[in-house]
Write a protein that holds these residues in place. Structure first.
Motif, short mmCIF file in Angstrom:
data_model
loop_
_atom_site.label_atom_id
_atom_site.label_comp_id
_atom_site.label_asym_id
_atom_site.label_seq_id
_atom_site.Cartn_x
_atom_site.Cartn_y
_atom_site.Cartn_z
N UNK A 275 85.55 84.13 14.42
CA UNK A 275 85.17 84.17 12.96
C UNK A 275 84.15 83.02 12.75
N UNK A 276 83.29 83.32 11.86
CA UNK A 276 82.32 82.50 11.11
C UNK A 276 82.22 82.74 9.65
N UNK A 277 82.49 81.44 8.62
CA UNK A 277 82.16 81.52 7.43
C UNK A 277 80.93 80.65 7.14
N UNK A 278 80.01 80.39 7.68
CA UNK A 278 78.84 79.46 7.71
C UNK A 278 78.32 79.74 6.23
N UNK A 279 77.89 78.85 5.52
CA UNK A 279 77.26 78.86 4.31
C UNK A 279 76.03 78.06 4.46
N UNK A 280 74.71 78.76 4.56
CA UNK A 280 73.61 77.88 4.75
C UNK A 280 72.74 77.84 3.20
N UNK A 281 72.61 76.70 2.76
CA UNK A 281 71.93 76.28 1.43
C UNK A 281 70.91 75.32 2.00
N UNK A 282 69.95 74.84 0.88
CA UNK A 282 68.96 74.08 1.20
C UNK A 282 69.25 72.61 1.47
N UNK A 283 68.84 72.18 2.43
CA UNK A 283 69.23 70.80 3.01
C UNK A 283 69.64 71.13 4.49
N UNK A 284 70.15 72.39 4.81
CA UNK A 284 70.53 72.66 6.14
C UNK A 284 69.37 72.63 7.10
N UNK A 285 70.05 72.05 8.55
CA UNK A 285 69.00 71.84 9.55
C UNK A 285 69.14 72.89 10.57
N UNK A 286 68.17 73.93 10.73
CA UNK A 286 68.27 74.95 11.51
C UNK A 286 68.29 74.59 12.86
N UNK A 287 69.16 75.08 13.92
CA UNK A 287 69.15 74.49 15.09
C UNK A 287 69.08 75.78 16.05
N UNK A 288 68.96 77.19 15.94
CA UNK A 288 68.70 77.91 16.98
C UNK A 288 67.80 78.88 16.67
N UNK A 308 66.06 80.10 1.39
CA UNK A 308 65.57 79.11 0.50
C UNK A 308 65.88 77.84 1.29
N UNK A 309 66.87 77.76 2.11
CA UNK A 309 67.27 76.79 2.97
C UNK A 309 65.98 76.61 4.19
N UNK A 310 65.60 78.03 4.47
CA UNK A 310 64.70 78.00 5.80
C UNK A 310 63.21 77.72 5.11
N UNK A 311 62.82 78.30 3.99
CA UNK A 311 61.54 78.27 3.56
C UNK A 311 61.25 77.08 2.69
N UNK A 312 62.37 76.59 1.64
CA UNK A 312 62.28 75.84 0.81
C UNK A 312 62.23 76.73 -0.59
N UNK A 313 63.03 76.26 -1.65
CA UNK A 313 63.28 76.85 -2.90
C UNK A 313 62.04 77.15 -3.47
N UNK A 314 60.98 76.39 -3.79
CA UNK A 314 59.78 76.79 -4.47
C UNK A 314 59.05 77.61 -3.79
N UNK A 315 59.03 77.38 -2.33
CA UNK A 315 58.21 78.31 -1.37
C UNK A 315 58.76 79.74 -1.63
N UNK A 316 60.07 79.74 -1.75
CA UNK A 316 60.83 81.05 -1.79
C UNK A 316 60.58 81.81 -3.14
#
Length: 341
Positions: A275-288, A308-316
């Protein structure tokens, strides 16, 4: 972060009620190197580079929407996570008319007992009889279209095909990994000819993906868990691609979430089953992952928070403003985007 930071206004006419025909004729927004350009999905091979690899989710959507009777009460149930061979957790409509021990008649000789009410408000349902639950659902269930579609039109026979990707192999999802709905045999052939690889994993998408974020702060939101698997050979191939300078592009937020769940702080993807319940929000460092192909998401949703975590909130916010201004179609049956940070 405040949840209202992820709000935006979306005109109702931008919500897609049917997919594009053919599937790869949907529009595709590319956001890369600070620029936004407009394409169609069948251009994808020209937008990626040789040695890139696309990672698809091969889960198959089951007819997990049920309507039944408990005495004189109508009970709606949306299955969202398998417990074992005969039991599923379900979100229940008209739950105030249901208590543990009650038996629900879903028609077509399909019955279930409400075993317990769970802390999140869902019920654990135990399906009666000896037939596999999958057979019972084929008989009594319907495709679990998202509320923003089902509230606007009837679910029909077209949805049984439209709401299933060409990669669907493993029964268990109650929502489609919709980014992959855009792929066709012709598109896959063009990707292969361009030297772009493909791999698959499995994440059984739950109905929790449709739940609104009711908390005021992202830290107070609890994600529902979903079951996923990445085979050892797939993990090895993806690690090799990145080590050789290629990019791992997740097709859909479901693929991304499982890849990130399987990756360690050393940025190595490992085999995964659970199981996974990962919750990705701005500030997360992508690893994969190095990029994401995904449809356009709901305001204030966990998926808009993820992109928004991937691209930045303002960018999204700028990307979505462009998409709305250019009449892109949103949500499950809508158009797509390719996001390269």
């Amino acid at each position: 972060m405040r949840v209202d930071l992820f709000d935006f206004a979306l005109p109702p006419e931008n919500i897609a009620l049917r997919p594009a025909v053919p599937r790869d004729s949907a529009r595709l927004l590319l956001a890369q190197n600070g620029h936004i350009t407009d394409h169609i999905v069948r251009d994808l091979a020209d937008l990626l580079t040789p040695n890139d690899v696309l990672v698809f989710n091969d889960t198959r959507v089951i007819p997990a929407q049920l309507t039944g009777r408990r005495g004189n009460a109508t009970i709606g149930a949306t299955l969202h996570k398998r417990v074992d061979l005969r039991r599923w957790q379900a979100f229940v409509k008209n739950a105030k008319r249901l208590k543990p021990g009650d038996r629900i008649d879903f028609g077509a000789d399909v019955f279930a007992t409400a075993e317990q009410k769970n802390p999140d408000g869902s019920f654990t349902l135990r399906f009666l009889g000896d037939e596999p639950v999958e057979i019972l659902l084929d008989r009594a269930g319907t495709m679990p279209l998202p509320p923003y579609i089902a509230s606007k039109r009837e679910i029909d026979e077209r949805d049984a095909e439209d709401y299933q990707t060409m990669f669907a192999r493993e029964d268990g999802a109650v929502a489609a990994p919709t980014a992959a709905l855009h792929f066709t045999d012709e598109l896959m052939a063009s990707l292969a000819a361009a030297g772009i690889g493909t791999q698959t994993l499995t994440l059984h998408v739950g109905a929790g993906t449709f739940l609104p974020v009711k908390a005021d702060e992202t830290d107070d939101h609890q994600m529902h868990s979903e079951w996923g698997r990445i085979e050892a050979d797939v993990a090895d191939r993806l690690n090799d691609i990145r080590a050789s300078g290629g990019r791992v592009i997740a097709v859909g937020t479901t693929s991304l979430r499982l890849l990130e769940s399987a990756a360690g702080d050393d940025d190595i993807i490992r085999p995964f089953a659970g199981d996974t319940d990962i919750f990705i929000t701005p500030g997360y460092r992508f690893k994969a992952i190095d990029g994401l192909m995904t449809n356009f998401h709901l305001p204030r949703s966990t998926l808009f928070m993820l992109v928004s975590a991937l691209m930045g909130l303002e960018r999204m916010q700028a990307i979505y403003a462009h998409a709305i201004a250019q009449d892109y179609r949103f949500y499950s049956y809508g158009d797509s985007s390719l996001l390269i940070p």
